[in-house]
Design a protein around this motif. Structure first.
Motif, PDB file in Angstrom:
ATOM      1  N   THR A 190       0.831  -1.205   0.000  1.00 15.92           N
ATOM      2  CA  THR A 190       0.000   0.000   0.000  1.00 15.92           C
ATOM      3  C   THR A 190       0.865   1.254   0.000  1.00 15.92           C
ATOM      4  N   PHE A 191       1.920   1.250   0.783  1.00 18.39           N
ATOM      5  CA  PHE A 191       2.837   2.387   0.834  1.00 18.39           C
ATOM      6  C   PHE A 191       3.469   2.637  -0.532  1.00 18.39           C
ATOM      7  N   PHE A 192       3.881   1.574  -1.208  1.00 20.19           N
ATOM      8  CA  PHE A 192       4.486   1.715  -2.536  1.00 20.19           C
ATOM      9  C   PHE A 192       3.452   2.157  -3.570  1.00 20.19           C
ATOM     10  N   PHE A 193       2.216   1.696  -3.422  1.00 18.07           N
ATOM     11  CA  PHE A 193       1.144   2.151  -4.307  1.00 18.07           C
ATOM     12  C   PHE A 193       0.979   3.663  -4.188  1.00 18.07           C
ATOM     13  N   ILE A 194       0.972   4.164  -2.972  1.00 15.67           N
ATOM     14  CA  ILE A 194       0.819   5.606  -2.736  1.00 15.67           C
ATOM     15  C   ILE A 194       1.943   6.383  -3.398  1.00 15.67           C
ATOM     16  N   PHE A 195       3.160   5.903  -3.244  1.00 16.51           N
ATOM     17  CA  PHE A 195       4.300   6.596  -3.847  1.00 16.51           C
ATOM     18  C   PHE A 195       4.189   6.589  -5.365  1.00 16.51           C
ATOM     19  N   ALA A 196       3.873   5.423  -5.945  1.00 24.47           N
ATOM     20  CA  ALA A 196       3.774   5.303  -7.397  1.00 24.47           C
ATOM     21  C   ALA A 196       2.667   6.187  -7.958  1.00 24.47           C
ATOM     22  N   TYR A 197       1.523   6.206  -7.285  1.00 26.85           N
ATOM     23  CA  TYR A 197       0.410   7.037  -7.757  1.00 26.85           C
ATOM     24  C   TYR A 197       0.774   8.520  -7.681  1.00 26.85           C
ATOM     25  N   SER A 198       1.445   8.922  -6.619  1.00 30.49           N
ATOM     26  CA  SER A 198       1.833  10.327  -6.459  1.00 30.49           C
ATOM     27  C   SER A 198       2.766  10.760  -7.579  1.00 30.49           C
ATOM     28  N   VAL A 199       3.710   9.890  -7.934  1.00 33.76           N
ATOM     29  CA  VAL A 199       4.624  10.201  -9.034  1.00 33.76           C
ATOM     30  C   VAL A 199       3.857  10.284 -10.354  1.00 33.76           C
ATOM     31  N   TYR A 200       2.986   9.313 -10.587  1.00 33.41           N
ATOM     32  CA  TYR A 200       2.216   9.266 -11.836  1.00 33.41           C
ATOM     33  C   TYR A 200       1.315  10.492 -11.973  1.00 33.41           C
ATOM     34  N   MET A 230      -5.509  -3.794   2.781  1.00 36.43           N
ATOM     35  CA  MET A 230      -6.665  -3.414   1.963  1.00 36.43           C
ATOM     36  C   MET A 230      -7.364  -2.194   2.563  1.00 36.43           C
ATOM     37  N   LEU A 231      -7.520  -2.201   3.876  1.00 40.34           N
ATOM     38  CA  LEU A 231      -8.159  -1.073   4.553  1.00 40.34           C
ATOM     39  C   LEU A 231      -7.329   0.197   4.373  1.00 40.34           C
ATOM     40  N   ALA A 232      -6.012   0.069   4.506  1.00 39.45           N
ATOM     41  CA  ALA A 232      -5.129   1.217   4.319  1.00 39.45           C
ATOM     42  C   ALA A 232      -5.180   1.722   2.880  1.00 39.45           C
ATOM     43  N   VAL A 385       0.412  10.966   2.855  1.00 42.95           N
ATOM     44  CA  VAL A 385      -0.588   9.904   2.679  1.00 42.95           C
ATOM     45  C   VAL A 385      -0.031   8.566   3.162  1.00 42.95           C
ATOM     46  N   GLY A 386       1.249   8.324   2.889  1.00 44.87           N
ATOM     47  CA  GLY A 386       1.867   7.092   3.356  1.00 44.87           C
ATOM     48  C   GLY A 386       1.888   6.999   4.868  1.00 44.87           C
ATOM     49  N   LEU A 387       2.245   8.095   5.532  1.00 44.66           N
ATOM     50  CA  LEU A 387       2.306   8.118   6.995  1.00 44.66           C
ATOM     51  C   LEU A 387       0.929   7.882   7.607  1.00 44.66           C
ATOM     52  N   LEU A 388      -0.085   8.609   7.119  1.00 44.40           N
ATOM     53  CA  LEU A 388      -1.429   8.475   7.687  1.00 44.40           C
ATOM     54  C   LEU A 388      -2.047   7.118   7.346  1.00 44.40           C
ATOM     55  N   SER A 389      -1.781   6.612   6.146  1.00 40.97           N
ATOM     56  CA  SER A 389      -2.316   5.298   5.769  1.00 40.97           C
ATOM     57  C   SER A 389      -1.689   4.192   6.609  1.00 40.97           C
ATOM     58  N   TYR A 390      -0.432   4.374   6.956  1.00 44.30           N
ATOM     59  CA  TYR A 390       0.216   3.385   7.820  1.00 44.30           C
ATOM     60  C   TYR A 390      -0.405   3.377   9.222  1.00 44.30           C
ATOM     61  N   GLN A 391      -0.959   4.522   9.647  1.00 44.34           N
ATOM     62  CA  GLN A 391      -1.639   4.541  10.946  1.00 44.34           C
ATOM     63  C   GLN A 391      -2.945   3.735  10.884  1.00 44.34           C
ATOM     64  N   VAL A 392      -3.610   3.803   9.728  1.00 41.80           N
ATOM     65  CA  VAL A 392      -4.797   2.951   9.527  1.00 41.80           C
ATOM     66  C   VAL A 392      -4.368   1.491   9.497  1.00 41.80           C
ATOM     67  N   PHE A 393      -3.298   1.220   8.772  1.00 39.48           N
ATOM     68  CA  PHE A 393      -2.762  -0.140   8.709  1.00 39.48           C
ATOM     69  C   PHE A 393      -2.403  -0.655  10.092  1.00 39.48           C
ATOM     70  N   SER A 394      -1.931   0.232  10.967  1.00 32.06           N
ATOM     71  CA  SER A 394      -1.455  -0.181  12.290  1.00 32.06           C
ATOM     72  C   SER A 394      -2.576  -0.657  13.207  1.00 32.06           C
ATOM     73  N   PRO A 409       9.213   4.127   5.124  1.00 31.89           N
ATOM     74  CA  PRO A 409       8.508   5.403   5.357  1.00 31.89           C
ATOM     75  C   PRO A 409       9.414   6.476   5.958  1.00 31.89           C
ATOM     76  N   TRP A 410      10.333   6.081   6.828  1.00 40.41           N
ATOM     77  CA  TRP A 410      11.198   7.051   7.498  1.00 40.41           C
ATOM     78  C   TRP A 410      12.232   7.616   6.529  1.00 40.41           C
ATOM     79  N   ILE A 411      12.704   6.790   5.619  1.00 41.26           N
ATOM     80  CA  ILE A 411      13.615   7.274   4.587  1.00 41.26           C
ATOM     81  C   ILE A 411      12.908   8.305   3.699  1.00 41.26           C
TER      82      ILE A 411
END
Length: 440
Positions: A190-200, A230-232, A385-394, A409-411
């Protein structure tokens, strides 16, 4: 910088990112991510920073303070918990995970603040490494000659269990991926999806790499059968839509596109379910069982963990990870907010989520300022979006404590803050009255 230095910096960056997707190193009885071997470099960066040898962006000061307080609180919890339970202080090994995360955040922030490597170079390399990482998950899933090798290369606890699952139908195999655990792999995807979509969406470059990563990430989420992932993902898609409206102050087109997307995805999924597609049926079954059992084992974990808090001091400092891992009670809590409350108390909960809130607000405040600076916009949106989505994932697994691939995420956040502050610093040369950074 001369061409040789620039090329060396690029090679070093690619090498470091590549280390992020390598499997655990087994050192004695401990499994250690390869990237942790670079921790001494992060400690050196922190040392020269604290000695005031380099100028740092102002935003780093509160980040350093909060991170330092979190680490101190982890030790306080360990002191209280181990003295109470065992009568002696025992070193909190979980502090290493927090320290390493913060060191990588700070190190990448400083490196990119000093403009040692361009933002677009990082975006390109991050896309490449993420594609490779997600491809490994897919290659662990589909039948081919190298599948056995990749499964054995990235084992989760006992690899025999994973190997025995390879005889199942594809819909019944849970992919562990480079995270070496199916649930964690879903969160990373999910984190990688967010990054890829943001770039696209926001950067008119690397379209093929972005589309490839989007598809591979979705495939990893499905094949990992990670409900938290999936929820994230659903949360991330909604948040990306809201951010697009926030940036451009135009809601009609984004709302139409978003509504059409929801309808198409639902119709496609429903048609597959009606046709008896085993993948969709498996996903529906897993969610149905979760609702039937009111959260399943995770609800029991929450109730048991909270029941262990007996005194006001327990609620303040928590029971500590030392108590959890070395005591007679064998328990764990996969719902991270509750896990933080039980292990680190109200103080630890406040500090850890204060850091997330502070960084989130920083990114939110800087989105509109970079509408015309696309690479910075991509980094900030993907980080937020990655940071907040990871909180949902958590709510289903760990963000702070996920050890295998938890540094990604920290990098990214370190790079996003560093690049943003670097551009702010450049504005000072044109307008010296603005003060964006200080010397430590």
């Amino acid at each position: 910088m001369n061409d040789y230095t620039i090329n060396l910096n690029k090679v070093t960056l690619f090498f470091v990112l590549f280390l992020s997707i390598l499997p655990f190193l087994n050192i004695g009885s401990f499994g250690v991510p390869v990237l942790y071997l670079l921790t001494p470099i992060g400690m050196f960066v922190l040392l020269i920073l604290l000695l005031g040898k380099i100028a740092i962006p102002y935003v780093l000061k509160p980040i350093l303070i909060i991170c330092g307080m979190i680490v101190l609180e982890v030790f306080l919890s360990a002191f209280y918990g181990s003295i109470s339970a065992f009568g002696t202080f025992k070193f909190p090994t979980d502090s290493i995970q927090y320290i390493v995360r913060f060191l990588f955040l700070i190190s990448f922030l400083i490196i990119f603040y000093k403009n040692k490597i361009g933002a677009k170079v990082f975006i390109k390399y991050f896309l490449i490494i993420a594609n490779v990482g997600m491809l490994i998950g897919v290659l662990q899933w589909i039948p081919w000659a190298g599948r056995l090798f990749l499964v054995e290369m990235y084992p989760f606890t006992k690899v025999d269990i994973q190997l025995s699952h390879l005889d199942r139908s594809l819909h019944a195999i849970r992919v562990h991926g480079i995270a070496q655990f199916a649930t964690a792999n879903g969160g990373l995807a999910t984190f990688f999806f967010i990054f890829a979509y943001s770039v696209y969406k926001y950067l008119n470059q690397y379209k093929l790499l972005s589309i490839s990563l989007i598809l591979l990430s979705i495939l990893n989420i499905v094949t990992s059968q990670a409900r938290a992932g999936m929820l994230a993902l659903v949360f991330a898609v909604i948040l990306l839509y809201l951010i697009d409206v926030y940036i451009y102050k135009k809601s009609f087109k984004p709302t139409i596109y978003f509504s059409v997307l929801i309808i198409v995805v639902y119709a496609f999924g429903y048609s597959l379910y009606q046709a008896g597609n085993e993948f969709v049926e498996t996903i529906v079954f897993r969610w149905t069982e979760l609702f039937k059992t009111n959260g399943g084992e995770r609800t029991d974990q929450i109730e048991y963990g909270i029941s262990l808090l007996d005194s006001p001091m327990d609620y303040l400092f928590g029971l500590s990870k030392v108590f959890q891992s070395q005591g007679d009670l064998n328990f764990f809590i996969e719902v991270e907010p509750v896990n933080i409350l039980v292990l680190y108390g109200g103080l630890g909960f406040f500090l850890q989520y204060s850091l997330i809130l502070f960084i989130s607000m920083y990114f939110l405040k800087n989105i509109k300022k970079n509408i015309n600076n696309k690479e910075v916009l991509v980094l900030i949106i993907a980080s937020l979006v990655g940071l907040l989505s990871y909180q949902v994932f958590s709510t289903g697994y760990y963000f702070y404590r996920e050890i295998r691939v938890g540094l990604f995420p920290w990098i990214l956040m370190g790079v996003a803050i560093g690049v943003n502050e670097m551009y702010k610093k450049e504005e000072i040369s044109a307008n010296p009255k603005k003060v964006f950074y200080f010397k430590s």
